[in-house]
Each structure stands twice: as structure tokens, then as C-alpha cells.
Design a protein around this motif. Structure first.
Motif, PDB file in Angstrom:
ATOM      1  N   TYR A 260       0.795  -1.226   0.000  1.00 35.08           N
ATOM      2  CA  TYR A 260       0.000   0.000   0.000  1.00 35.08           C
ATOM      3  C   TYR A 260       0.834   1.285   0.000  1.00 35.08           C
ATOM      4  N   ALA A 261       2.015   1.240   0.584  1.00 37.73           N
ATOM      5  CA  ALA A 261       2.818   2.461   0.720  1.00 37.73           C
ATOM      6  C   ALA A 261       3.902   2.580  -0.344  1.00 37.73           C
ATOM      7  N   VAL A 262       4.080   1.540  -1.157  1.00 36.83           N
ATOM      8  CA  VAL A 262       5.163   1.540  -2.145  1.00 36.83           C
ATOM      9  C   VAL A 262       4.652   1.212  -3.552  1.00 36.83           C
ATOM     10  N   GLU A 263       3.985   0.062  -3.701  1.00 36.36           N
ATOM     11  CA  GLU A 263       3.613  -0.443  -5.018  1.00 36.36           C
ATOM     12  C   GLU A 263       2.789   0.518  -5.869  1.00 36.36           C
ATOM     13  N   PRO A 264       1.839   1.287  -5.290  1.00 37.69           N
ATOM     14  CA  PRO A 264       1.044   2.175  -6.140  1.00 37.69           C
ATOM     15  C   PRO A 264       1.872   3.152  -6.974  1.00 37.69           C
TER      16      PRO A 264
ATOM     17  N   GLN B 114      15.233 -16.032  -5.549  1.00 42.65           N
ATOM     18  CA  GLN B 114      13.838 -15.608  -5.437  1.00 42.65           C
ATOM     19  C   GLN B 114      13.227 -15.323  -6.804  1.00 42.65           C
ATOM     20  N   LYS B 115      14.021 -14.688  -7.675  1.00 47.27           N
ATOM     21  CA  LYS B 115      13.527 -14.377  -9.022  1.00 47.27           C
ATOM     22  C   LYS B 115      13.246 -15.655  -9.790  1.00 47.27           C
ATOM     23  N   LYS B 116      14.133 -16.646  -9.641  1.00 50.06           N
ATOM     24  CA  LYS B 116      13.930 -17.937 -10.311  1.00 50.06           C
ATOM     25  C   LYS B 116      12.695 -18.635  -9.762  1.00 50.06           C
ATOM     26  N   PHE B 117      12.524 -18.633  -8.435  1.00 52.19           N
ATOM     27  CA  PHE B 117      11.398 -19.308  -7.787  1.00 52.19           C
ATOM     28  C   PHE B 117      10.072 -18.687  -8.204  1.00 52.19           C
ATOM     29  N   ARG B 118      10.062 -17.359  -8.391  1.00 53.26           N
ATOM     30  CA  ARG B 118       8.820 -16.652  -8.726  1.00 53.26           C
ATOM     31  C   ARG B 118       8.802 -16.165 -10.170  1.00 53.26           C
ATOM     32  N   SER B 119       9.690 -16.732 -10.986  1.00 55.28           N
ATOM     33  CA  SER B 119       9.751 -16.322 -12.390  1.00 55.28           C
ATOM     34  C   SER B 119       8.401 -16.522 -13.078  1.00 55.28           C
ATOM     35  N   GLY B 120       7.963 -15.490 -13.775  1.00 52.65           N
ATOM     36  CA  GLY B 120       6.683 -15.583 -14.470  1.00 52.65           C
ATOM     37  C   GLY B 120       5.474 -15.391 -13.581  1.00 52.65           C
ATOM     38  N   SER B 121       5.676 -14.980 -12.318  1.00 50.83           N
ATOM     39  CA  SER B 121       4.541 -14.786 -11.408  1.00 50.83           C
ATOM     40  C   SER B 121       3.620 -13.710 -11.957  1.00 50.83           C
ATOM     41  N   GLN B 122       2.341 -13.894 -11.724  1.00 48.83           N
ATOM     42  CA  GLN B 122       1.332 -13.020 -12.331  1.00 48.83           C
ATOM     43  C   GLN B 122       0.443 -12.362 -11.282  1.00 48.83           C
ATOM     44  N   GLY B 123       1.072 -11.896 -10.213  1.00 51.76           N
ATOM     45  CA  GLY B 123       0.307 -11.264  -9.145  1.00 51.76           C
ATOM     46  C   GLY B 123      -0.476 -10.061  -9.610  1.00 51.76           C
ATOM     47  N   ASN B 124       0.128  -9.243 -10.457  1.00 52.18           N
ATOM     48  CA  ASN B 124      -0.548  -8.040 -10.943  1.00 52.18           C
ATOM     49  C   ASN B 124      -1.761  -8.400 -11.791  1.00 52.18           C
ATOM     50  N   GLU B 125      -1.587  -9.403 -12.664  1.00 55.05           N
ATOM     51  CA  GLU B 125      -2.685  -9.839 -13.521  1.00 55.05           C
ATOM     52  C   GLU B 125      -3.819 -10.455 -12.699  1.00 55.05           C
ATOM     53  N   LEU B 126      -3.457 -11.188 -11.642  1.00 60.10           N
ATOM     54  CA  LEU B 126      -4.482 -11.781 -10.776  1.00 60.10           C
ATOM     55  C   LEU B 126      -5.289 -10.704 -10.071  1.00 60.10           C
ATOM     56  N   ILE B 127      -4.604  -9.675  -9.576  1.00 59.68           N
ATOM     57  CA  ILE B 127      -5.302  -8.575  -8.901  1.00 59.68           C
ATOM     58  C   ILE B 127      -6.293  -7.922  -9.851  1.00 59.68           C
ATOM     59  N   ASP B 128      -5.863  -7.656 -11.087  1.00 54.59           N
ATOM     60  CA  ASP B 128      -6.754  -7.032 -12.068  1.00 54.59           C
ATOM     61  C   ASP B 128      -7.945  -7.937 -12.388  1.00 54.59           C
ATOM     62  N   PHE B 129      -7.700  -9.240 -12.507  1.00 55.33           N
ATOM     63  CA  PHE B 129      -8.765 -10.190 -12.827  1.00 55.33           C
ATOM     64  C   PHE B 129      -9.795 -10.246 -11.705  1.00 55.33           C
TER      65      PHE B 129
ATOM     66  N   TYR C 251       3.176   1.189  -9.942  1.00 53.21           N
ATOM     67  CA  TYR C 251       2.077   0.955 -10.883  1.00 53.21           C
ATOM     68  C   TYR C 251       1.794   2.204 -11.700  1.00 53.21           C
ATOM     69  N   ASP C 252       1.828   3.347 -11.048  1.00 55.49           N
ATOM     70  CA  ASP C 252       1.573   4.612 -11.732  1.00 55.49           C
ATOM     71  C   ASP C 252       2.618   4.875 -12.814  1.00 55.49           C
ATOM     72  N   HIS C 253       3.839   4.387 -12.590  1.00 56.31           N
ATOM     73  CA  HIS C 253       4.924   4.564 -13.561  1.00 56.31           C
ATOM     74  C   HIS C 253       5.052   3.360 -14.499  1.00 56.31           C
ATOM     75  N   ARG C 254       3.992   2.533 -14.528  1.00 57.43           N
ATOM     76  CA  ARG C 254       3.928   1.364 -15.413  1.00 57.43           C
ATOM     77  C   ARG C 254       5.067   0.372 -15.161  1.00 57.43           C
ATOM     78  N   ILE C 255       5.445   0.227 -13.890  1.00 56.80           N
ATOM     79  CA  ILE C 255       6.433  -0.772 -13.478  1.00 56.80           C
ATOM     80  C   ILE C 255       5.692  -1.849 -12.699  1.00 56.80           C
ATOM     81  N   ASN C 256       5.782  -3.085 -13.161  1.00 54.59           N
ATOM     82  CA  ASN C 256       5.086  -4.199 -12.517  1.00 54.59           C
ATOM     83  C   ASN C 256       5.950  -4.743 -11.387  1.00 54.59           C
ATOM     84  N   LEU C 257       5.699  -4.268 -10.171  1.00 58.40           N
ATOM     85  CA  LEU C 257       6.505  -4.685  -9.024  1.00 58.40           C
ATOM     86  C   LEU C 257       6.279  -6.149  -8.675  1.00 58.40           C
TER      87      LEU C 257
END
Length: 255
Positions: A5-9, A230-245, A12-18
Motif C-alpha cells: 500500500y505504501a510503495v507499489e502504487p 527468489q527471481k527464479k522461484f517466482r519467475s513468471g509470477s502473475q500477481g498483478n494480472e491476478l489482482i486485475d482479474f 504501478y503509476d509509472h507502469r512498473i510491474n513490481l
């Protein structure tokens, strides 16, 4: 929650998928290990002010939160503290939103559902100890369960979620009347204690309840600064897409 809530928005506003490749987890891990060293007790004060702002949702508590950020050398870790120091309006809106909170009950339940969906081949239900916190999410859960649109989202190497869900209902029961829920409460309590011990000592005793589980049966987040792993373990994660869905499904259900 702070990252959410204090960082990700701002990102997102700068079109960076955190959320991409677990970037939100890596950012949280960095904050966990670095902020105390950089800011000392100042970061504890920031987190307390953040809790206050999320709970009371008043301009005064938000002003107090921003003041606590400005009281430290926030530029030394602007990736984490910059959004609030710069008073980014989307971060402030997320904190002030009456539908956001730091309650972890629903987050844990969503993690459980995503893991159980992968493990189960048949329709199933979840029994949960009665919780006033979860009651507020009844409509949200019903929306997820009733979603008939075909979609699949990856979380990590061991977790994903696919719609329609195999989950058919979530029942809240009084644990005093349910031996199975009582047993789960005991196991969960001891598991949390053993995970904390493991996080501190990097080892567990032979009597640890963790020995009852395989690695892919545990759903928890231990801060990890091995960012490549961590990047390898979560490679291809779609948290942003899930939130939008999910937001789309929720708006359809109330519209």
C-alpha cells in the motif's frame, strides 16, 4: 503490507510491474534486512505510524506517517520510502481506502486456496476457525467461488490459481466444536513457532513439527536476500494480472 500500500502504487503509476518475478517479495526482503540498519528505531516508528494510518484512516495519521518517513534519511533507500516521502497520491489513497487493512487473515486464506487448488484433483471445501475478520470477506470469497471464467495465474514454482475454482465453499466453525479444526490450530501454532526459530537459527530441531511437512506443503514468507534465487522461484509470477482479474470479477458481481 507496507510494500503493498505504501510503495507499489507509485510503481504501478509509472507502469512498473513490481509483482513481476516476485519483485514485491524481494523489495520486502530488502526492507526487512536493510531498513533497521539504515534507520534504526526510526523504521520501527514508521511501521507503527503505518499501522495507525491503516487503522484510523484519517488525514492526521497519514501526515504523522509521512513525517516519520521524512525524519530519517529516506533517500538512502528511496525505493522503499520514496513514495511516501514524495507524498504520492496513489499511495495515500491506498492507505485511506476503507477497504484496505493490515489484517493478514484473508491473505493467508488466499495463499491456502492457491496451494490447495494445485494439490486437489476434486472439488473441496475449507473449514476455518470462526473469525470476525473473515466475515467481511464473505462477498469477496463468494465472488471467487462463483467465477466461471477460464483463467490461470502463476504465483511461484509451487503455487498457482486457476478459475473456475475447485473450491466450493468456505465454512467458519467454532473450533471448540470441531476436533479437526482444534488439531489444525495446534499444528499451525507450533509450525509458526518453529518457522520463526528456523528463520533465526537457519536450522530446526529433530523434534520440530516442520519435519511432518515437505517443502511444497508450507506456505510462508521468510525474508530472503538471495534475489536471484527468489527471481527464479517466482519467475513468471502473475500477481498483478491476478489482482486485475479479481477486481474485474468483483465489479461485475456488484454491478
Amino acid at each position: 503490507m507496507f510494500i503493498e500500500y505504501a510503495v507499489e502504487p507509485l510503481y504501478y503509476d509509472h507502469r512498473i510491474n513490481l509483482y513481476e518475478d516476485g519483485g514485491n517479495f524481494s523489495t520486502a526482503s530488502m526492507a526487512y534486512y536493510v531498513c533497521s540498519g539504515f534507520f534504526g528505531n526510526g523504521f520501527d516508528i514508521i511501521l507503527q505510524k503505518f499501522q495507525d494510518a491503516m487503522r484510523h484512516k484519517t488525514p492526521a495519521t497519514v501526515v504523522s506517517l509521512i513525517a516519520s518517513v521524512l525524519a530519517v534519511d529516506w533517500r538512502s533507500l528511496s525505493e522503499v520510502l520514496g513514495p511516501l516521502a514524495l507524498r504520492h497520491p496513489d499511495c495515500i489513497d491506498a492507505i485511506m481506502n476503507p477497504n484496505t487493512s493490515t489484517d493478514a487473515a484473508f491473505i493467508i486464506l488466499k495463499a491456502l486456496i492457491s496451494r490447495t487448488e494445485q494439490m486437489s484433483n476434486e472439488p473441496y471445501s475449507i473449514k476455518h476457525d470462526r473469525s470476525d475478520n473473515l466475515l467481511q470477506y464473505n462477498h469477496y470469497l463468494t465472488t471467487l467461488i462463483n467465477c466461471k471464467e477460464n483463467a490461470k495465474f502463476k504465483g511461484s514454482e509451487i503455487a498457482s490459481i486457476q478459475f473456475p475454482l475447485k473450491l466450493k465453499n468456505v465454512n467458519q466453525v467454532d473450533s471448540k466444536l470441531s476436533p479437526s479444526v482444534q488439531l489444525c490450530d495446534v499444528l499451525i501454532g507450533r509450525t509458526i513457532s518453529d518457522i520463526r526459530e528456523f528463520a533465526e537459527n537457519k536450522s530446526s530441531s529433530t523434534c520440530s513439527v516442520l519435519n511432518l511437512y515437505s517443502d511444497d506443503q508450507l506456505i510462508y514468507f521468510v525474508p530472503n536476500i538471495d534475489f536471484e534465487q527468489q527471481k527464479k522461484f517466482r519467475s513468471g509470477s502473475q500477481g498483478n494480472e491476478l489482482i486485475d482479474f479479481v477486481a474485474k470479477q468483483f465489479h461485475k458481481s456488484v454491478g
